[in-house]
Design an enzyme around this catalytic site. Structure first.
Site, PDB file in Angstrom:
ATOM      1  N   THR A   1     -18.214  -1.256 -34.538  1.00  0.00           N
ATOM      2  CA  THR A   1     -16.866  -0.686 -34.581  1.00  0.00           C
ATOM      3  C   THR A   1     -15.812  -1.782 -34.568  1.00  0.00           C
ATOM      4  OG1 THR A   1     -17.586   1.335 -33.451  1.00  0.00           O
ATOM      5  CG2 THR A   1     -15.242   0.806 -33.353  1.00  0.00           C
TER       6      THR A   1
ATOM      7  N   HIS B   1       0.829  -1.193   0.000  1.00  0.00           N
ATOM      8  CA  HIS B   1       0.000   0.000   0.000  1.00  0.00           C
ATOM      9  C   HIS B   1       0.872   1.256   0.000  1.00  0.00           C
ATOM     10  CE1 HIS B   1      -3.815  -2.074   1.847  1.00  0.00           C
ATOM     11  NE2 HIS B   1      -3.487  -2.542   0.657  1.00  0.00           N
TER      12      HIS B   1
ATOM     13  N   ALA C   1     -14.751  11.939 -30.280  1.00  0.00           N
ATOM     14  CA  ALA C   1     -13.951  12.854 -31.101  1.00  0.00           C
ATOM     15  C   ALA C   1     -14.856  13.341 -32.216  1.00  0.00           C
ATOM     16  CB  ALA C   1     -12.712  12.153 -31.649  1.00  0.00           C
TER      17      ALA C   1
ATOM     18  N   ALA D   1     -17.542  10.843 -38.299  1.00  0.00           N
ATOM     19  CA  ALA D   1     -17.018  10.283 -39.554  1.00  0.00           C
ATOM     20  C   ALA D   1     -17.780  10.884 -40.717  1.00  0.00           C
ATOM     21  CB  ALA D   1     -17.171   8.758 -39.572  1.00  0.00           C
TER      22      ALA D   1
ATOM     23  N   ALA E   1     -20.010  10.427 -44.205  1.00  0.00           N
ATOM     24  CA  ALA E   1     -21.173   9.569 -44.434  1.00  0.00           C
ATOM     25  C   ALA E   1     -20.765   8.168 -44.864  1.00  0.00           C
ATOM     26  CB  ALA E   1     -22.084  10.205 -45.481  1.00  0.00           C
TER      27      ALA E   1
ATOM     28  N   GLU F   1     -15.289   3.996 -26.074  1.00  0.00           N
ATOM     29  CA  GLU F   1     -14.749   4.767 -27.201  1.00  0.00           C
ATOM     30  C   GLU F   1     -15.641   4.835 -28.435  1.00  0.00           C
ATOM     31  OE1 GLU F   1     -10.989   5.040 -28.778  1.00  0.00           O
ATOM     32  OE2 GLU F   1      -9.880   4.953 -26.923  1.00  0.00           O
TER      33      GLU F   1
ATOM     34  N   GLU G   1       0.990   3.808   2.075  1.00  0.00           N
ATOM     35  CA  GLU G   1       1.596   4.137   3.362  1.00  0.00           C
ATOM     36  C   GLU G   1       2.821   3.275   3.630  1.00  0.00           C
ATOM     37  OE1 GLU G   1      -2.955   4.376   4.097  1.00  0.00           O
ATOM     38  OE2 GLU G   1      -1.558   3.418   2.698  1.00  0.00           O
TER      39      GLU G   1
ATOM     40  N   CYS H   1      -1.826  -4.073   8.450  1.00  0.00           N
ATOM     41  CA  CYS H   1      -2.691  -2.919   8.184  1.00  0.00           C
ATOM     42  C   CYS H   1      -1.872  -1.631   8.266  1.00  0.00           C
ATOM     43  CB  CYS H   1      -3.864  -2.893   9.149  1.00  0.00           C
ATOM     44  SG  CYS H   1      -3.461  -2.477  10.861  1.00  0.00           S
TER      45      CYS H   1
END
Length: 327
Positions: free
Chosen positions: A203, A57, A161, A169, A171, A258, A59, A91
């Site tokens: 996609t 961890h 995007a 995109a 067409a 995405e 710490e 711990c």
């Protein structure tokens, strides 16, 4: 013991610890990515963040680096120190106590029932001053862990995007490239911050995307590939059937969605998106493929008040706006 308030210096150190915690994301899963900074006499003496696989961890890393100098120091920790020992290590509340830490400033409570206040209580019982700051930056750095604890699902970011007129995109489907290289590099950085990435079946079949991280030194942080489909996933992919049920993604804490338009709409329609990344290029396509399909809104008032902008920046001629879901 009376609750202690954080001062301005405490908040600044917690902000630094939250940024440090990013180094552990997402490789720390199933544990949260935590940051810890040890400060003594106004000077940083050590720092640590959660290591791959969740151990050691933050710490433990910081205390090991500080050695005996930790005695009398203040520990700034983004998440309440754990209060339960495990086969993988002791711990953190106990480690801080044994190291002689004088003061602990905690940025966020741990919802894990094994800790959930017990870590702070253990520190106070040892005579250590504990400040519970409820720091927004720390909570944001732990968004995936906190979302999974509260809702049994990962924190979901939807990336788009777009052209100025909202197209992803032409067409005919041509989409390489809407944005420039700087914006695309930032997308790869975002991929490296997520442990799962998802596109729609259309996609996947049309583009056969790699969805990896192509930045020097970060290839190992490439996320698991997921596809939204009712069929089977091909080799190297995993299948998600329904964006309303993200339980198959466990133990992933951060999901990056995405593409494409139908997949974006499917996640938005069931209110499963926590963060929007909108990259916009200064181009007009006209008659192209829209970035988001119908999400089922019956009236305009339903669209208002759902998102608030938390960041805006430029990448060359492109812009990025980041929105958080208002809940």
């Amino acid at each position: 013991m009376k609750a202690l308030a954080a001062n301005g210096a405490d908040l600044r150190w917690l902000s630094a610890a939250a940024r440090l915690a990013e180094r552990g994301r997402p490789l720390s899963r199933p544990n949260p990515a935590v940051g810890c900074i040890l400060v003594k006499d106004g000077r940083v003496i050590a720092r640590g963040w959660t290591q791959p696989g969740g151990r050691p961890h933050a710490e433990a890393m910081a205390l090991a680096a500080a050695g005996p100098d930790a005695d009398g120091a203040t520990a700034y920790v983004t998440l309440e120190p754990c209060a339960h020992d495990s086969a993988r290590g002791p711990c953190c509340a106990g480690l801080l106590r044994e190291a002689g830490i004088a003061r602990v400033v905690v940025g966020a409570h741990d919802p894990d029932p094994r800790t959930a206040g017990s870590g702070n209580a253990m520190l106070r019982e040892a005579g250590i001053a504990v400040v519970e700051a409820e720091h927004e930056g720390c909570a944001a750095s732990l968004a995936g862990y906190l979302t999974r604890a509260a809702h049994s699902r990962p924190f979901v970011t939807l990336k788009l995007a777009l052209s100025l007129d909202g197209c992803i995109a032409l067409a005919n489907g041509e989409s390489q490239w809407i944005t420039g290289p700087a914006a695309r590099a930032h997308t790869h950085l975002e991929r490296a911050r997520h442990d799962a990435i998802l596109v729609g079946g259309g996609t996947m079949r049309a583009d056969d995307p790699r969805l990896d991280v192509r930045l020097p030194g970060l290839a190992a942080r490439s996320p698991e590939r997921w596809v939204l489909t009712r069929g089977d996933a091909p080799t190297g992919w995993k299948a998600l059937r329904d964006p309303a049920d993200l339980s198959p993604l466990a133990p992933a804490q951060y999901l990056f969605v995405e593409g494409g338009a139908q997949t974006a709409a499917a996640f938005l329609a069931v209110d499963a998106v926590d963060r929007l990344l909108i990259y916009r290029a200064p181009i007009v396509i006209g008659g192209g493929m829209q970035g988001i399909a119908d999400i089922g809104l019956a009236s305009l008032p339903q669209a208002h008040g759902r998102w608030h902008r938390i960041d805006r920046r430029s990448f060359g001629t492109d812009t990025l706006e980041v929105f958080a879901r208002t809940r």
